[in-house]
Design a protein around this motif. Structure first.
Motif, PDB file in Angstrom:
ATOM      1  N   THR A   1       3.317  51.778  41.588  1.00 12.97           N
ATOM      2  CA  THR A   1       4.270  52.132  42.650  1.00 12.97           C
ATOM      3  C   THR A   1       5.612  52.505  42.051  1.00 12.97           C
ATOM      4  OG1 THR A   1       3.203  50.548  44.148  1.00 12.97           O
ATOM      5  CG2 THR A   1       5.395  51.319  44.765  1.00 12.97           C
ATOM      6  N   ILE A   2       6.239  53.512  42.658  1.00 15.10           N
ATOM      7  CA  ILE A   2       7.628  53.851  42.328  1.00 15.10           C
ATOM      8  C   ILE A   2       8.476  53.405  43.508  1.00 15.10           C
ATOM      9  CG2 ILE A   2       9.262  55.698  41.801  1.00 15.10           C
ATOM     10  CD1 ILE A   2       6.961  57.231  40.519  1.00 15.10           C
ATOM     11  N   GLY A   3       9.372  52.455  43.265  1.00 10.45           N
ATOM     12  CA  GLY A   3      10.088  51.790  44.335  1.00 10.45           C
ATOM     13  C   GLY A   3      11.269  52.569  44.896  1.00 10.45           C
ATOM     14  N   LYS A   4      11.852  52.018  45.955  1.00 10.96           N
ATOM     15  CA  LYS A   4      13.008  52.633  46.610  1.00 10.96           C
ATOM     16  C   LYS A   4      14.131  52.887  45.616  1.00 10.96           C
ATOM     17  CE  LYS A   4      12.384  50.672  51.256  1.00 10.96           C
ATOM     18  NZ  LYS A   4      13.019  49.864  52.313  1.00 10.96           N
ATOM     19  N   TYR A   5      14.695  54.087  45.664  1.00  9.32           N
ATOM     20  CA  TYR A   5      15.855  54.491  44.860  1.00  9.32           C
ATOM     21  C   TYR A   5      15.609  54.431  43.352  1.00  9.32           C
ATOM     22  CZ  TYR A   5      18.214  53.588  49.328  1.00  9.32           C
ATOM     23  OH  TYR A   5      18.581  53.577  50.659  1.00  9.32           O
ATOM     24  N   ALA A   6      14.372  54.261  42.905  1.00  8.63           N
ATOM     25  CA  ALA A   6      14.107  54.036  41.485  1.00  8.63           C
ATOM     26  C   ALA A   6      14.654  55.165  40.610  1.00  8.63           C
ATOM     27  CB  ALA A   6      12.606  53.861  41.254  1.00  8.63           C
ATOM     28  N   PHE A   7      14.503  56.413  41.054  1.00  9.98           N
ATOM     29  CA  PHE A   7      14.990  57.560  40.288  1.00  9.98           C
ATOM     30  C   PHE A   7      16.072  58.331  41.055  1.00  9.98           C
ATOM     31  CE2 PHE A   7      10.919  56.634  38.386  1.00  9.98           C
ATOM     32  CZ  PHE A   7      11.130  56.854  37.028  1.00  9.98           C
ATOM     33  N   CYS A   8      16.686  57.682  42.016  1.00 15.02           N
ATOM     34  CA  CYS A   8      17.689  58.348  42.857  1.00 15.02           C
ATOM     35  C   CYS A   8      18.827  58.913  42.011  1.00 15.02           C
ATOM     36  CB  CYS A   8      18.248  57.350  43.871  1.00 15.02           C
ATOM     37  SG  CYS A   8      19.580  57.983  44.893  1.00 15.02           S
TER      38      CYS A   8
ATOM     39  N   VAL B   1       4.804  56.309  46.420  1.00 19.38           N
ATOM     40  CA  VAL B   1       6.203  56.596  46.105  1.00 19.38           C
ATOM     41  C   VAL B   1       7.013  56.199  47.328  1.00 19.38           C
ATOM     42  CG1 VAL B   1       7.899  58.353  45.474  1.00 19.38           C
ATOM     43  CG2 VAL B   1       5.571  58.488  44.554  1.00 19.38           C
ATOM     44  N   GLU B   2       7.843  55.174  47.205  1.00 18.93           N
ATOM     45  CA  GLU B   2       8.531  54.608  48.365  1.00 18.93           C
ATOM     46  C   GLU B   2       9.720  55.468  48.810  1.00 18.93           C
ATOM     47  OE1 GLU B   2       9.500  50.525  47.479  1.00 18.93           O
ATOM     48  OE2 GLU B   2       7.415  49.875  47.663  1.00 18.93           O
ATOM     49  N   GLU B   3      10.290  55.073  49.959  1.00 22.12           N
ATOM     50  CA  GLU B   3      11.403  55.806  50.559  1.00 22.12           C
ATOM     51  C   GLU B   3      12.552  55.976  49.573  1.00 22.12           C
ATOM     52  OE1 GLU B   3       9.943  53.186  51.758  1.00 22.12           O
ATOM     53  OE2 GLU B   3       9.449  53.375  53.878  1.00 22.12           O
ATOM     54  N   SER B   4      13.097  57.198  49.530  1.00 22.58           N
ATOM     55  CA  SER B   4      14.303  57.516  48.754  1.00 22.58           C
ATOM     56  C   SER B   4      14.125  57.352  47.245  1.00 22.58           C
ATOM     57  CB  SER B   4      15.489  56.652  49.217  1.00 22.58           C
ATOM     58  OG  SER B   4      15.692  56.756  50.604  1.00 22.58           O
TER      59      SER B   4
END
Length: 416
Positions: free
Chosen positions: A299-306, A323-326
Protein backbone atom coordinates in the motif's frame (compact mmCIF):
# COMPACT_ATOMS: atom_id res chain seq x y z
CA UNK A 1 -5.00 42.58 -11.48
CA UNK A 2 -1.49 43.92 -12.14
CA UNK A 3 -2.66 47.50 -12.72
CA UNK A 4 0.68 49.05 -11.80
CA UNK A 5 -0.49 52.62 -12.50
CA UNK A 6 -2.97 52.65 -9.57
CA UNK A 7 -1.58 54.57 -6.59
CA UNK A 8 -4.70 55.54 -4.66
CA UNK A 9 -7.98 53.65 -4.58
CA UNK A 10 -11.28 55.17 -3.45
CA UNK A 11 -14.19 52.74 -3.54
CA UNK A 12 -17.51 54.47 -4.17
CA UNK A 13 -20.50 54.50 -1.85
CA UNK A 14 -22.97 51.81 -2.87
CA UNK A 15 -20.33 49.12 -3.37
CA UNK A 16 -21.09 46.27 -0.95
CA UNK A 17 -18.52 43.56 -1.72
CA UNK A 18 -15.08 42.98 -3.25
CA UNK A 19 -14.09 39.63 -4.72
CA UNK A 20 -11.00 37.51 -4.22
CA UNK A 21 -7.75 38.80 -5.81
CA UNK A 22 -9.55 41.89 -7.13
CA UNK A 23 -6.44 44.10 -6.98
CA UNK A 24 -3.78 41.38 -7.17
CA UNK A 25 -0.34 42.70 -8.13
CA UNK A 26 -1.17 46.43 -8.08
CA UNK A 27 2.46 47.07 -7.20
CA UNK A 28 2.26 50.86 -6.75
CA UNK A 29 -0.97 51.00 -4.78
CA UNK A 30 -0.30 52.77 -1.47
CA UNK A 31 -3.70 53.79 -0.06
CA UNK A 32 -7.31 52.52 -0.04
CA UNK A 33 -10.55 54.07 1.21
CA UNK A 34 -13.59 51.85 1.84
CA UNK A 35 -17.17 53.21 1.79
CA UNK A 36 -19.86 52.99 4.47
CA UNK A 37 -21.76 50.42 2.36
CA UNK A 38 -18.98 47.82 2.29
CA UNK A 39 -20.16 44.68 4.11
CA UNK A 40 -18.23 41.77 2.55
CA UNK A 41 -14.53 41.29 1.77
CA UNK A 42 -13.08 38.20 0.12
CA UNK A 43 -9.58 36.91 0.84
CA UNK A 44 -6.43 38.13 -0.92
CA UNK A 45 -7.97 41.33 -2.29
CA UNK A 46 -4.59 43.07 -2.15
CA UNK A 47 -2.34 40.05 -2.66
CA UNK A 48 1.16 41.13 -3.74
CA UNK A 49 0.58 44.87 -3.27
CA UNK A 50 3.91 45.63 -1.53
CA UNK A 51 3.45 49.42 -1.27
CA UNK A 52 0.03 49.34 0.41
CA UNK A 53 0.41 51.01 3.80
CA UNK A 54 -2.76 53.08 4.27
CA UNK A 55 -6.29 51.68 4.75
CA UNK A 56 -9.26 53.77 5.83
CA UNK A 57 -12.90 52.77 6.41
CA UNK A 58 -15.71 55.33 6.33
CA UNK A 59 -16.75 56.07 9.93
CA UNK A 60 -20.42 55.44 9.07
CA UNK A 61 -19.77 51.80 8.11
CA UNK A 62 -21.81 49.57 10.49
CA UNK A 63 -19.80 46.38 9.76
CA UNK A 64 -16.15 47.46 9.55
CA UNK A 65 -13.95 50.18 11.01
CA UNK A 66 -10.33 51.33 10.96
CA UNK A 67 -10.10 52.56 14.56
CA UNK A 68 -7.19 54.63 15.80
CA UNK A 69 -5.84 55.02 12.27
CA UNK A 70 -4.66 51.41 12.42
CA UNK A 71 -4.47 51.00 8.61
CA UNK A 72 -6.56 47.84 8.66
CA UNK A 73 -10.16 46.76 8.18
CA UNK A 74 -11.55 45.69 11.57
CA UNK A 75 -14.71 43.60 11.88
CA UNK A 76 -16.51 45.67 14.48
CA UNK A 77 -18.67 42.87 15.91
CA UNK A 78 -15.73 40.83 17.27
CA UNK A 79 -12.72 43.19 17.06
CA UNK A 80 -11.01 41.04 14.42
CA UNK A 81 -8.66 42.25 11.68
CA UNK A 82 -10.36 41.26 8.45
CA UNK A 83 -7.76 42.83 6.16
CA UNK A 84 -4.32 44.25 6.93
CA UNK A 85 -1.31 45.69 5.14
CA UNK A 86 2.35 46.51 5.74
CA UNK A 87 1.36 49.74 7.49
CA UNK A 88 -1.05 48.13 9.98
CA UNK A 89 -0.65 48.97 13.67
CA UNK A 90 -2.27 46.72 16.25
CA UNK A 91 -4.70 48.52 18.51
CA UNK A 92 -5.01 47.07 22.02
CA UNK A 93 -8.73 46.61 21.35
CA UNK A 94 -8.04 44.03 18.63
CA UNK A 95 -8.35 40.43 19.82
CA UNK A 96 -8.27 38.35 16.64
CA UNK A 97 -6.65 38.17 13.20
CA UNK A 98 -8.93 36.52 10.66
CA UNK A 99 -8.12 33.82 8.12
CA UNK A 100 -5.86 35.17 5.37
CA UNK A 101 -6.00 38.75 6.71
CA UNK A 102 -2.41 39.53 5.63
CA UNK A 103 -2.05 36.80 3.00
CA UNK A 104 0.30 37.87 0.23
CA UNK A 105 1.27 41.06 2.07
CA UNK A 106 4.66 41.22 0.38
CA UNK A 107 5.56 44.57 1.93
CA UNK A 108 5.51 43.14 5.47
CA UNK A 109 9.08 42.71 6.79
CA UNK A 110 8.66 42.37 10.57
CA UNK A 111 5.76 41.47 12.83
CA UNK A 112 5.24 42.28 16.48
CA UNK A 113 2.08 40.66 17.86
CA UNK A 114 0.59 42.50 20.88
CA UNK A 115 -0.65 40.76 24.00
CA UNK A 116 -4.27 41.63 23.22
CA UNK A 117 -4.36 39.19 20.28
CA UNK A 118 -5.78 35.85 21.41
CA UNK A 119 -6.40 34.07 18.09
CA UNK A 120 -4.59 34.10 14.74
CA UNK A 121 -6.56 32.08 12.22
CA UNK A 122 -5.18 29.81 9.50
CA UNK A 123 -3.13 31.34 6.67
CA UNK A 124 -3.33 34.79 8.30
CA UNK A 125 0.24 35.70 7.25
CA UNK A 126 0.85 33.14 4.52
CA UNK A 127 2.88 34.13 1.45
CA UNK A 128 4.39 37.17 3.19
CA UNK A 129 7.56 36.56 1.21
CA UNK A 130 9.62 39.36 2.82
CA UNK A 131 8.69 38.61 6.43
CA UNK A 132 11.95 38.06 8.32
CA UNK A 133 11.10 38.60 11.98
CA UNK A 134 8.19 37.49 14.19
CA UNK A 135 7.93 38.59 17.82
CA UNK A 136 5.31 37.08 20.13
CA UNK A 137 4.67 38.60 23.57
CA UNK A 138 5.64 36.98 26.87
CA UNK A 139 2.94 35.90 29.28
CA UNK A 140 0.12 35.69 26.75
CA UNK A 141 -2.40 33.11 25.61
CA UNK A 142 -2.49 32.64 21.85
CA UNK A 143 -4.12 30.15 19.46
CA UNK A 144 -2.26 29.77 16.16
CA UNK A 145 -4.23 28.22 13.32
CA UNK A 146 -2.91 25.87 10.69
CA UNK A 147 -0.23 27.24 8.34
CA UNK A 148 -0.42 30.77 9.78
CA UNK A 149 2.99 31.59 8.29
CA UNK A 150 2.81 29.26 5.30
CA UNK A 151 5.22 30.23 2.52
CA UNK A 152 7.09 32.92 4.47
CA UNK A 153 10.31 32.02 2.67
CA UNK A 154 12.45 34.85 4.14
CA UNK A 155 11.91 33.62 7.68
CA UNK A 156 15.06 31.94 9.02
CA UNK A 157 14.43 31.66 12.77
CA UNK A 158 11.61 31.69 15.32
CA UNK A 159 11.58 32.20 19.07
CA UNK A 160 8.77 30.90 21.27
CA UNK A 161 8.49 33.02 24.45
CA UNK A 162 7.22 32.14 27.91
CA UNK A 163 3.57 32.03 26.86
CA UNK A 164 0.66 29.65 26.42
CA UNK A 165 0.78 28.97 22.70
CA UNK A 166 -1.59 26.45 21.15
CA UNK A 167 -0.93 25.02 17.67
CA UNK A 168 -3.52 23.33 15.48
CA UNK A 169 -0.75 22.06 13.18
CA UNK A 170 2.61 23.37 12.04
CA UNK A 171 2.22 27.13 11.44
CA UNK A 172 5.44 27.20 9.38
CA UNK A 173 4.58 24.98 6.41
CA UNK A 174 6.52 25.80 3.22
CA UNK A 175 8.96 28.06 5.09
CA UNK A 176 11.85 26.58 3.16
CA UNK A 177 14.61 28.75 4.68
CA UNK A 178 13.60 28.33 8.31
CA UNK A 179 16.69 26.89 10.02
CA UNK A 180 16.30 27.32 13.79
CA UNK A 181 13.80 27.31 16.65
CA UNK A 182 14.42 28.58 20.17
CA UNK A 183 12.11 28.32 23.17
CA UNK A 184 12.22 30.32 26.40
CA UNK A 185 13.55 28.13 29.25
CA UNK A 186 10.57 29.34 31.31
CA UNK A 187 8.02 27.94 28.87
CA UNK A 188 6.22 25.10 30.65
CA UNK A 189 4.65 23.46 27.60
CA UNK A 190 7.20 23.65 24.79
CA UNK A 191 10.87 22.88 24.48
CA UNK A 192 13.72 22.48 22.02
CA UNK A 193 17.51 22.58 21.99
CA UNK A 194 20.28 23.30 19.52
CA UNK A 195 20.29 19.69 18.39
CA UNK A 196 16.52 19.45 17.93
CA UNK A 197 15.79 22.77 16.19
CA UNK A 198 12.10 21.94 16.42
CA UNK A 199 9.00 22.81 18.46
CA UNK A 200 8.23 19.88 20.78
CA UNK A 201 5.49 19.27 23.34
CA UNK A 202 5.06 16.08 25.37
CA UNK A 203 7.45 14.16 23.09
CA UNK A 204 5.46 15.24 20.00
CA UNK A 205 7.37 17.08 17.28
CA UNK A 206 4.95 19.70 15.94
CA UNK A 207 7.20 21.81 13.71
CA UNK A 208 10.63 21.11 12.27
CA UNK A 209 13.07 22.62 9.78
CA UNK A 210 15.91 21.44 7.57
CA UNK A 211 18.31 21.56 10.54
CA UNK A 212 16.10 19.46 12.81
CA UNK A 213 17.46 16.33 14.46
CA UNK A 214 14.82 13.81 15.52
CA UNK A 215 16.26 12.35 18.69
CA UNK A 216 15.27 9.38 20.85
CA UNK A 217 12.95 11.49 23.03
CA UNK A 218 10.49 11.98 20.16
CA UNK A 219 7.54 9.57 20.19
CA UNK A 220 5.38 11.15 17.49
CA UNK A 221 5.90 13.30 14.39
CA UNK A 222 2.77 15.40 13.96
CA UNK A 223 0.89 16.09 10.72
CA UNK A 224 2.59 18.74 8.53
CA UNK A 225 5.64 18.87 10.85
CA UNK A 226 8.04 19.17 7.89
CA UNK A 227 5.55 20.06 5.15
CA UNK A 228 7.16 22.00 2.31
CA UNK A 229 10.62 21.90 3.90
CA UNK A 230 12.34 22.01 0.53
CA UNK A 231 15.88 22.18 1.94
CA UNK A 232 15.47 19.01 3.97
CA UNK A 233 17.70 16.37 2.38
CA UNK A 234 17.93 13.58 4.95
CA UNK A 235 15.88 12.14 7.80
CA UNK A 236 16.78 9.60 10.47
CA UNK A 237 13.90 8.05 12.41
CA UNK A 238 15.16 6.75 15.77
CA UNK A 239 13.99 3.71 17.66
CA UNK A 240 11.59 5.64 19.95
CA UNK A 241 9.28 7.06 17.24
CA UNK A 242 5.97 5.21 17.41
CA UNK A 243 3.68 7.43 15.30
CA UNK A 244 4.29 9.33 12.06
CA UNK A 245 1.19 11.19 10.94
CA UNK A 246 0.17 11.40 7.28
CA UNK A 247 1.42 14.55 5.58
CA UNK A 248 4.41 14.91 7.95
CA UNK A 249 6.94 15.17 5.10
CA UNK A 250 4.84 16.17 2.07
CA UNK A 251 6.47 18.58 -0.36
CA UNK A 252 10.03 17.81 0.81
CA UNK A 253 11.20 17.64 -2.79
CA UNK A 254 14.91 17.35 -2.01
CA UNK A 255 14.55 14.58 0.57
CA UNK A 256 16.81 11.85 -0.83
CA UNK A 257 18.07 10.00 2.23
CA UNK A 258 15.61 8.31 4.62
CA UNK A 259 16.83 5.86 7.24
CA UNK A 260 14.85 4.21 10.04
CA UNK A 261 16.70 2.78 13.03
CA UNK A 262 16.86 -1.01 12.67
CA UNK A 263 15.57 -1.36 16.25
CA UNK A 264 12.37 0.60 15.57
CA UNK A 265 9.50 -1.88 15.96
CA UNK A 266 6.84 0.20 14.16
CA UNK A 267 8.60 1.51 11.05
CA UNK A 268 11.44 0.47 8.76
CA UNK A 269 13.31 1.53 5.63
CA UNK A 270 13.94 -1.96 4.25
CA UNK A 271 16.30 -2.60 1.35
CA UNK A 272 17.59 0.98 1.40
CA UNK A 273 14.34 2.09 -0.22
CA UNK A 274 14.51 5.74 0.96
CA UNK A 275 10.98 5.42 2.31
CA UNK A 276 9.38 5.09 5.72
CA UNK A 277 7.33 1.89 5.79
CA UNK A 278 4.83 0.88 8.44
CA UNK A 279 6.20 -2.57 9.20
CA UNK A 280 3.05 -4.44 10.17
CA UNK A 281 0.88 -3.20 7.28
CA UNK A 282 3.66 -2.99 4.66
CA UNK A 283 2.46 0.53 3.82
CA UNK A 284 4.63 3.43 2.71
CA UNK A 285 3.82 6.41 4.94
CA UNK A 286 6.54 8.67 3.57
CA UNK A 287 8.36 8.45 0.25
CA UNK A 288 11.01 10.48 -1.49
CA UNK A 289 11.96 11.58 -4.98
CA UNK A 290 14.50 8.72 -5.21
CA UNK A 291 12.37 6.02 -3.58
CA UNK A 292 12.68 2.43 -4.74
CA UNK A 293 9.47 0.65 -3.75
CA UNK A 294 10.24 -2.82 -2.36
CA UNK A 295 8.34 -5.88 -3.59
CA UNK A 296 7.11 -6.50 -0.02
CA UNK A 297 5.13 -3.23 0.08
CA UNK A 298 1.39 -3.51 -0.65
CA UNK A 299 0.00 0.00 0.00
CA UNK A 300 1.02 3.58 -0.68
CA UNK A 301 -0.44 5.67 2.12
CA UNK A 302 -2.06 9.10 2.29
CA UNK A 303 0.25 11.96 1.24
CA UNK A 304 3.19 9.52 0.98
CA UNK A 305 4.56 11.15 -2.20
CA UNK A 306 2.61 14.42 -2.02
CA UNK A 307 4.51 17.19 -3.79
CA UNK A 308 7.49 14.97 -4.63
CA UNK A 309 9.40 14.89 -7.93
CA UNK A 310 8.20 11.60 -9.37
CA UNK A 311 9.48 10.24 -12.70
CA UNK A 312 7.78 11.71 -15.76
CA UNK A 313 6.55 8.24 -16.70
CA UNK A 314 5.58 6.29 -13.60
CA UNK A 315 4.46 2.68 -13.55
CA UNK A 316 2.95 1.66 -10.23
CA UNK A 317 4.63 -1.61 -9.21
CA UNK A 318 2.28 -4.59 -9.59
CA UNK A 319 2.75 -5.54 -5.93
CA UNK A 320 0.84 -2.39 -4.89
CA UNK A 321 -2.78 -3.29 -4.20
CA UNK A 322 -3.94 0.16 -3.05
CA UNK A 323 -2.96 3.82 -3.50
CA UNK A 324 -4.70 5.85 -0.80
CA UNK A 325 -6.24 9.33 -0.98
CA UNK A 326 -3.87 12.18 -1.88
CA UNK A 327 -0.88 9.82 -2.08
CA UNK A 328 0.55 11.56 -5.17
CA UNK A 329 -1.19 14.92 -4.84
CA UNK A 330 0.67 17.88 -6.43
CA UNK A 331 3.23 15.66 -8.19
CA UNK A 332 3.75 18.17 -10.98
CA UNK A 333 6.54 16.26 -12.75
CA UNK A 334 4.28 13.28 -13.53
CA UNK A 335 3.39 13.09 -17.24
CA UNK A 336 2.18 9.53 -17.83
CA UNK A 337 0.81 6.96 -15.38
CA UNK A 338 0.54 3.18 -15.76
CA UNK A 339 -1.83 1.35 -13.39
CA UNK A 340 -1.53 -2.44 -12.90
CA UNK A 341 -4.51 -4.78 -13.16
CA UNK A 342 -4.75 -5.44 -9.43
CA UNK A 343 -4.18 -1.89 -8.14
CA UNK A 344 -6.98 0.19 -6.64
CA UNK A 345 -6.69 3.97 -6.82
CA UNK A 346 -8.67 5.92 -4.24
CA UNK A 347 -10.41 9.26 -4.83
CA UNK A 348 -7.98 12.17 -5.28
CA UNK A 349 -4.93 9.91 -5.13
CA UNK A 350 -3.48 11.95 -8.04
CA UNK A 351 -5.27 15.20 -7.23
CA UNK A 352 -3.95 18.27 -9.06
CA UNK A 353 -1.11 16.58 -10.90
CA UNK A 354 -1.12 19.40 -13.41
CA UNK A 355 1.30 17.85 -15.95
CA UNK A 356 -0.46 14.49 -16.13
CA UNK A 357 -1.67 13.96 -19.71
CA UNK A 358 -2.37 10.25 -20.01
CA UNK A 359 -3.25 7.24 -17.87
CA UNK A 360 -2.96 3.65 -19.01
CA UNK A 361 -4.79 0.92 -17.11
CA UNK A 362 -3.41 -2.54 -17.73
CA UNK A 363 -6.08 -4.85 -19.24
CA UNK A 364 -8.74 -6.26 -16.93
CA UNK A 365 -8.19 -3.89 -14.03
CA UNK A 366 -10.56 -5.30 -11.43
CA UNK A 367 -11.42 -1.88 -9.95
CA UNK A 368 -12.31 -0.04 -13.19
CA UNK A 369 -15.00 -1.83 -15.17
CA UNK A 370 -17.43 0.94 -16.09
CA UNK A 371 -17.82 4.69 -16.23
CA UNK A 372 -19.19 4.86 -12.70
CA UNK A 373 -15.83 3.68 -11.35
CA UNK A 374 -14.27 6.99 -12.43
CA UNK A 375 -17.11 9.45 -11.86
CA UNK A 376 -16.63 12.63 -9.87
CA UNK A 377 -17.18 10.93 -6.52
CA UNK A 378 -14.55 8.27 -7.24
CA UNK A 379 -12.04 9.85 -9.60
CA UNK A 380 -8.36 9.75 -8.65
CA UNK A 381 -7.68 12.56 -11.15
CA UNK A 382 -9.69 15.56 -9.97
CA UNK A 383 -8.16 18.92 -10.95
CA UNK A 384 -5.74 17.41 -13.47
CA UNK A 385 -6.37 20.05 -16.18
CA UNK A 386 -4.10 18.53 -18.86
CA UNK A 387 -5.34 14.96 -18.64
CA UNK A 388 -6.31 14.17 -22.23
CA UNK A 389 -6.75 10.41 -22.39
CA UNK A 390 -7.31 7.32 -20.30
CA UNK A 391 -6.79 3.87 -21.78
CA UNK A 392 -8.88 1.08 -20.26
CA UNK A 393 -8.82 -2.49 -21.60
CA UNK A 394 -7.12 -1.23 -24.74
CA UNK A 395 -9.88 1.31 -25.45
CA UNK A 396 -8.84 4.95 -25.54
CA UNK A 397 -11.21 7.47 -23.95
CA UNK A 398 -10.34 10.89 -25.40
CA UNK A 399 -11.17 13.35 -22.62
CA UNK A 400 -12.02 13.31 -18.93
CA UNK A 401 -13.84 16.34 -17.56
CA UNK A 402 -14.68 16.85 -13.89
CA UNK A 403 -14.16 13.14 -13.33
CA UNK A 404 -16.58 12.08 -16.08
CA UNK A 405 -15.64 10.67 -19.46
CA UNK A 406 -16.75 13.15 -22.10
CA UNK A 407 -16.42 13.02 -25.87
CA UNK A 408 -14.76 16.34 -26.71
CA UNK A 409 -16.25 16.60 -30.23
CA UNK A 410 -19.87 15.62 -29.67
CA UNK A 411 -20.03 16.38 -25.94
CA UNK A 412 -21.67 13.02 -25.25
CA UNK A 413 -20.80 10.44 -22.61
CA UNK A 414 -19.61 7.24 -24.31
CA UNK A 415 -20.22 3.75 -23.02
CA UNK A 416 -17.24 1.90 -21.60
Amino acid sequence: MNCCFIKKLVIDEGIKAIGKFAFYGCSNLHSVCFPSTMSSLAECIFYNCPELKSIDVNKSNPVFDSREQCNAVIRTSDDAIELGCAGTTFSQSISRISRGAFRGCTGLVSLNIPQSIKVIEEYAFSDCFQLKKIVLPDDCTLDLGQSVFDGCCSLTSFHLPDAEIYFCQNPFTNCENLSSFTVSPSNKNWYTNKENNALICDSVLFAGCYNTTIDSSIKRIYASAFKGCRRLTKVFIPEGVKTIDADSFSGCVNLVNIVVDKDNKVYDSREGCNCIIETQSNKIVCGSSVAVIPKSVSTIGKYAFCGMNTPAVFSIPDNISKVEESAFMYCNSLYQLVVPANTELKRNSFFRCVSLTSVIYEPNNIFVKSKKDLTFDNSPYLSCPNLMSISISEENIPVIEHGYFVNSKKNIKPNI
